[in-house]
Design a protein around this motif. Structure first.
Motif, PDB file in Angstrom:
ATOM      1  N   LYS A  22       0.843  -1.196   0.000  1.00 20.74           N
ATOM      2  CA  LYS A  22       0.000   0.000   0.000  1.00 20.74           C
ATOM      3  C   LYS A  22       0.877   1.244   0.000  1.00 20.74           C
ATOM      4  O   LYS A  22       0.666   2.165  -0.786  1.00 20.74           O
ATOM      5  CB  LYS A  22      -0.916  -0.001   1.224  1.00 20.74           C
ATOM      6  CG  LYS A  22      -1.791   1.232   1.307  1.00 20.74           C
ATOM      7  CD  LYS A  22      -2.627   1.238   2.562  1.00 20.74           C
ATOM      8  CE  LYS A  22      -3.407   2.535   2.672  1.00 20.74           C
ATOM      9  NZ  LYS A  22      -4.085   2.657   3.964  1.00 20.74           N
ATOM     10  N   TRP A  23       1.875   1.274   0.879  1.00 22.99           N
ATOM     11  CA  TRP A  23       2.789   2.413   0.951  1.00 22.99           C
ATOM     12  C   TRP A  23       3.502   2.607  -0.386  1.00 22.99           C
ATOM     13  O   TRP A  23       3.627   3.734  -0.870  1.00 22.99           O
ATOM     14  CB  TRP A  23       3.804   2.184   2.075  1.00 22.99           C
ATOM     15  CG  TRP A  23       4.971   3.098   2.009  1.00 22.99           C
ATOM     16  CD1 TRP A  23       5.032   4.385   2.461  1.00 22.99           C
ATOM     17  CD2 TRP A  23       6.250   2.816   1.429  1.00 22.99           C
ATOM     18  NE1 TRP A  23       6.274   4.905   2.206  1.00 22.99           N
ATOM     19  CE2 TRP A  23       7.035   3.963   1.572  1.00 22.99           C
ATOM     20  CE3 TRP A  23       6.808   1.690   0.814  1.00 22.99           C
ATOM     21  CZ2 TRP A  23       8.355   4.029   1.124  1.00 22.99           C
ATOM     22  CZ3 TRP A  23       8.109   1.747   0.363  1.00 22.99           C
ATOM     23  CH2 TRP A  23       8.863   2.910   0.523  1.00 22.99           C
ATOM     24  N   HIS A  24       3.964   1.522  -0.986  1.00 24.02           N
ATOM     25  CA  HIS A  24       4.692   1.608  -2.255  1.00 24.02           C
ATOM     26  C   HIS A  24       3.811   2.208  -3.337  1.00 24.02           C
ATOM     27  O   HIS A  24       4.260   3.033  -4.130  1.00 24.02           O
ATOM     28  CB  HIS A  24       5.200   0.219  -2.674  1.00 24.02           C
ATOM     29  CG  HIS A  24       6.221   0.268  -3.747  1.00 24.02           C
ATOM     30  ND1 HIS A  24       5.879   0.358  -5.079  1.00 24.02           N
ATOM     31  CD2 HIS A  24       7.574   0.266  -3.686  1.00 24.02           C
ATOM     32  CE1 HIS A  24       6.987   0.387  -5.808  1.00 24.02           C
ATOM     33  NE2 HIS A  24       8.037   0.331  -4.986  1.00 24.02           N
ATOM     34  N   ARG A  25       2.569   1.818  -3.391  1.00 19.12           N
ATOM     35  CA  ARG A  25       1.637   2.360  -4.384  1.00 19.12           C
ATOM     36  C   ARG A  25       1.379   3.842  -4.142  1.00 19.12           C
ATOM     37  O   ARG A  25       1.190   4.600  -5.086  1.00 19.12           O
ATOM     38  CB  ARG A  25       0.317   1.605  -4.367  1.00 19.12           C
ATOM     39  CG  ARG A  25       0.418   0.247  -5.008  1.00 19.12           C
ATOM     40  CD  ARG A  25      -0.941  -0.454  -5.001  1.00 19.12           C
ATOM     41  NE  ARG A  25      -0.849  -1.708  -5.700  1.00 19.12           N
ATOM     42  CZ  ARG A  25      -1.029  -1.860  -7.009  1.00 19.12           C
ATOM     43  NH1 ARG A  25      -1.309  -0.827  -7.748  1.00 19.12           N
ATOM     44  NH2 ARG A  25      -0.923  -3.044  -7.559  1.00 19.12           N
ATOM     45  N   ARG A  49      13.137   2.202  12.107  1.00 16.01           N
ATOM     46  CA  ARG A  49      12.721   3.608  11.978  1.00 16.01           C
ATOM     47  C   ARG A  49      12.042   3.837  10.624  1.00 16.01           C
ATOM     48  O   ARG A  49      11.019   4.520  10.542  1.00 16.01           O
ATOM     49  CB  ARG A  49      13.957   4.489  12.128  1.00 16.01           C
ATOM     50  CG  ARG A  49      13.668   5.937  12.176  1.00 16.01           C
ATOM     51  CD  ARG A  49      14.954   6.689  12.457  1.00 16.01           C
ATOM     52  NE  ARG A  49      14.730   8.107  12.389  1.00 16.01           N
ATOM     53  CZ  ARG A  49      15.684   9.001  12.464  1.00 16.01           C
ATOM     54  NH1 ARG A  49      16.930   8.623  12.639  1.00 16.01           N
ATOM     55  NH2 ARG A  49      15.410  10.272  12.379  1.00 16.01           N
ATOM     56  N   ASP A  50      12.621   3.282   9.558  1.00 18.97           N
ATOM     57  CA  ASP A  50      12.005   3.390   8.232  1.00 18.97           C
ATOM     58  C   ASP A  50      10.631   2.732   8.219  1.00 18.97           C
ATOM     59  O   ASP A  50       9.680   3.271   7.649  1.00 18.97           O
ATOM     60  CB  ASP A  50      12.871   2.708   7.171  1.00 18.97           C
ATOM     61  CG  ASP A  50      14.177   3.425   6.898  1.00 18.97           C
ATOM     62  OD1 ASP A  50      14.338   4.589   7.326  1.00 18.97           O
ATOM     63  OD2 ASP A  50      15.051   2.803   6.262  1.00 18.97           O
ATOM     64  N   LEU A  51      10.534   1.572   8.833  1.00 20.09           N
ATOM     65  CA  LEU A  51       9.260   0.847   8.852  1.00 20.09           C
ATOM     66  C   LEU A  51       8.187   1.621   9.596  1.00 20.09           C
ATOM     67  O   LEU A  51       7.018   1.600   9.198  1.00 20.09           O
ATOM     68  CB  LEU A  51       9.448  -0.539   9.468  1.00 20.09           C
ATOM     69  CG  LEU A  51      10.344  -1.490   8.673  1.00 20.09           C
ATOM     70  CD1 LEU A  51      10.531  -2.798   9.434  1.00 20.09           C
ATOM     71  CD2 LEU A  51       9.782  -1.748   7.285  1.00 20.09           C
ATOM     72  N   ARG A  52       8.564   2.315  10.651  1.00 22.77           N
ATOM     73  CA  ARG A  52       7.584   3.150  11.366  1.00 22.77           C
ATOM     74  C   ARG A  52       7.068   4.272  10.469  1.00 22.77           C
ATOM     75  O   ARG A  52       5.879   4.592  10.472  1.00 22.77           O
ATOM     76  CB  ARG A  52       8.194   3.724  12.639  1.00 22.77           C
ATOM     77  CG  ARG A  52       8.374   2.701  13.721  1.00 22.77           C
ATOM     78  CD  ARG A  52       8.875   3.344  15.014  1.00 22.77           C
ATOM     79  NE  ARG A  52       9.276   2.341  15.968  1.00 22.77           N
ATOM     80  CZ  ARG A  52       8.445   1.649  16.725  1.00 22.77           C
ATOM     81  NH1 ARG A  52       7.153   1.845  16.628  1.00 22.77           N
ATOM     82  NH2 ARG A  52       8.892   0.747  17.577  1.00 22.77           N
ATOM     83  N   GLU A  53       7.962   4.875   9.689  1.00 20.47           N
ATOM     84  CA  GLU A  53       7.548   5.939   8.785  1.00 20.47           C
ATOM     85  C   GLU A  53       6.705   5.384   7.643  1.00 20.47           C
ATOM     86  O   GLU A  53       5.724   5.996   7.224  1.00 20.47           O
ATOM     87  CB  GLU A  53       8.774   6.682   8.237  1.00 20.47           C
ATOM     88  CG  GLU A  53       8.439   7.856   7.355  1.00 20.47           C
ATOM     89  CD  GLU A  53       7.693   8.990   8.050  1.00 20.47           C
ATOM     90  OE1 GLU A  53       7.206   9.883   7.338  1.00 20.47           O
ATOM     91  OE2 GLU A  53       7.582   8.992   9.285  1.00 20.47           O
ATOM     92  N   ILE A  54       7.060   4.223   7.132  1.00 20.32           N
ATOM     93  CA  ILE A  54       6.264   3.575   6.093  1.00 20.32           C
ATOM     94  C   ILE A  54       4.859   3.297   6.610  1.00 20.32           C
ATOM     95  O   ILE A  54       3.863   3.564   5.929  1.00 20.32           O
ATOM     96  CB  ILE A  54       6.957   2.273   5.612  1.00 20.32           C
ATOM     97  CG1 ILE A  54       8.207   2.620   4.798  1.00 20.32           C
ATOM     98  CG2 ILE A  54       5.996   1.402   4.808  1.00 20.32           C
ATOM     99  CD1 ILE A  54       9.096   1.441   4.473  1.00 20.32           C
ATOM    100  N   LEU A  55       4.762   2.801   7.828  1.00 23.56           N
ATOM    101  CA  LEU A  55       3.451   2.538   8.435  1.00 23.56           C
ATOM    102  C   LEU A  55       2.661   3.832   8.600  1.00 23.56           C
ATOM    103  O   LEU A  55       1.478   3.893   8.278  1.00 23.56           O
ATOM    104  CB  LEU A  55       3.625   1.844   9.783  1.00 23.56           C
ATOM    105  CG  LEU A  55       2.348   1.536  10.555  1.00 23.56           C
ATOM    106  CD1 LEU A  55       1.472   0.557   9.774  1.00 23.56           C
ATOM    107  CD2 LEU A  55       2.672   0.977  11.929  1.00 23.56           C
ATOM    108  N   ILE A  57       2.908   6.682   6.904  1.00 20.73           N
ATOM    109  CA  ILE A  57       2.450   7.184   5.599  1.00 20.73           C
ATOM    110  C   ILE A  57       1.332   6.314   5.042  1.00 20.73           C
ATOM    111  O   ILE A  57       0.351   6.822   4.499  1.00 20.73           O
ATOM    112  CB  ILE A  57       3.630   7.276   4.613  1.00 20.73           C
ATOM    113  CG1 ILE A  57       4.602   8.378   5.049  1.00 20.73           C
ATOM    114  CG2 ILE A  57       3.138   7.533   3.186  1.00 20.73           C
ATOM    115  CD1 ILE A  57       5.885   8.444   4.252  1.00 20.73           C
ATOM    116  N   SER A  58       1.443   5.004   5.210  1.00 23.58           N
ATOM    117  CA  SER A  58       0.412   4.110   4.661  1.00 23.58           C
ATOM    118  C   SER A  58      -0.942   4.328   5.318  1.00 23.58           C
ATOM    119  O   SER A  58      -1.974   4.047   4.715  1.00 23.58           O
ATOM    120  CB  SER A  58       0.823   2.651   4.805  1.00 23.58           C
ATOM    121  OG  SER A  58       0.731   2.230   6.147  1.00 23.58           O
TER     122      SER A  58
END
Length: 99
Positions: A22-25, A49-55, A57-58
């Motif tokens: 979802k985040w990638h899209r 830390r990146d995964l938290r930001e990805i979550l 944004i998603s």
């Protein structure tokens, strides 16, 4: 309130492949999107830390909007691209000292 072992909790933080897709899209609407299997592999390459930001944004857009294919993406996706780019610029300023 955070516990004293926040670093320990960060090392085990993960997201689902579906969330990653979802985040990638949302962030890369014009690029080929990963399958769930590919997303599971890519998740391992990101820091907690990146995964938290990805979550984070998603969660900004409903799933139907993120997976829409009717071309109604427009300025909304540039907003998510800018959020991710700002995050990357902010983290690139972090100083890492390795001995």
């Amino acid at each position: 309130m955070r516990s004293g072992n926040s670093q320990e909790a960060d090392t085990t933080f993960t997201i689902s492949p579906k969330t990653y897709c979802k985040w990638h899209r949302m962030v890369f609407p014009d690029c080929p999107h990963p399958t769930l299997t590919q997303a599971a592999r890519r998740i391992k390459r990101h820091s907690p830390r990146d995964l938290r930001e990805i979550l984070r944004i998603s969660r900004l857009a409903p799933i139907g909007k993120a997976f829409r294919t009717d071309g109604d993406e427009g300025s909304c996706t540039t907003k998510y691209q800018k959020l991710w780019q700002a995050y990357l610029e902010q983290t690139s300023m972090d100083l890492v000292i390795v001995f």
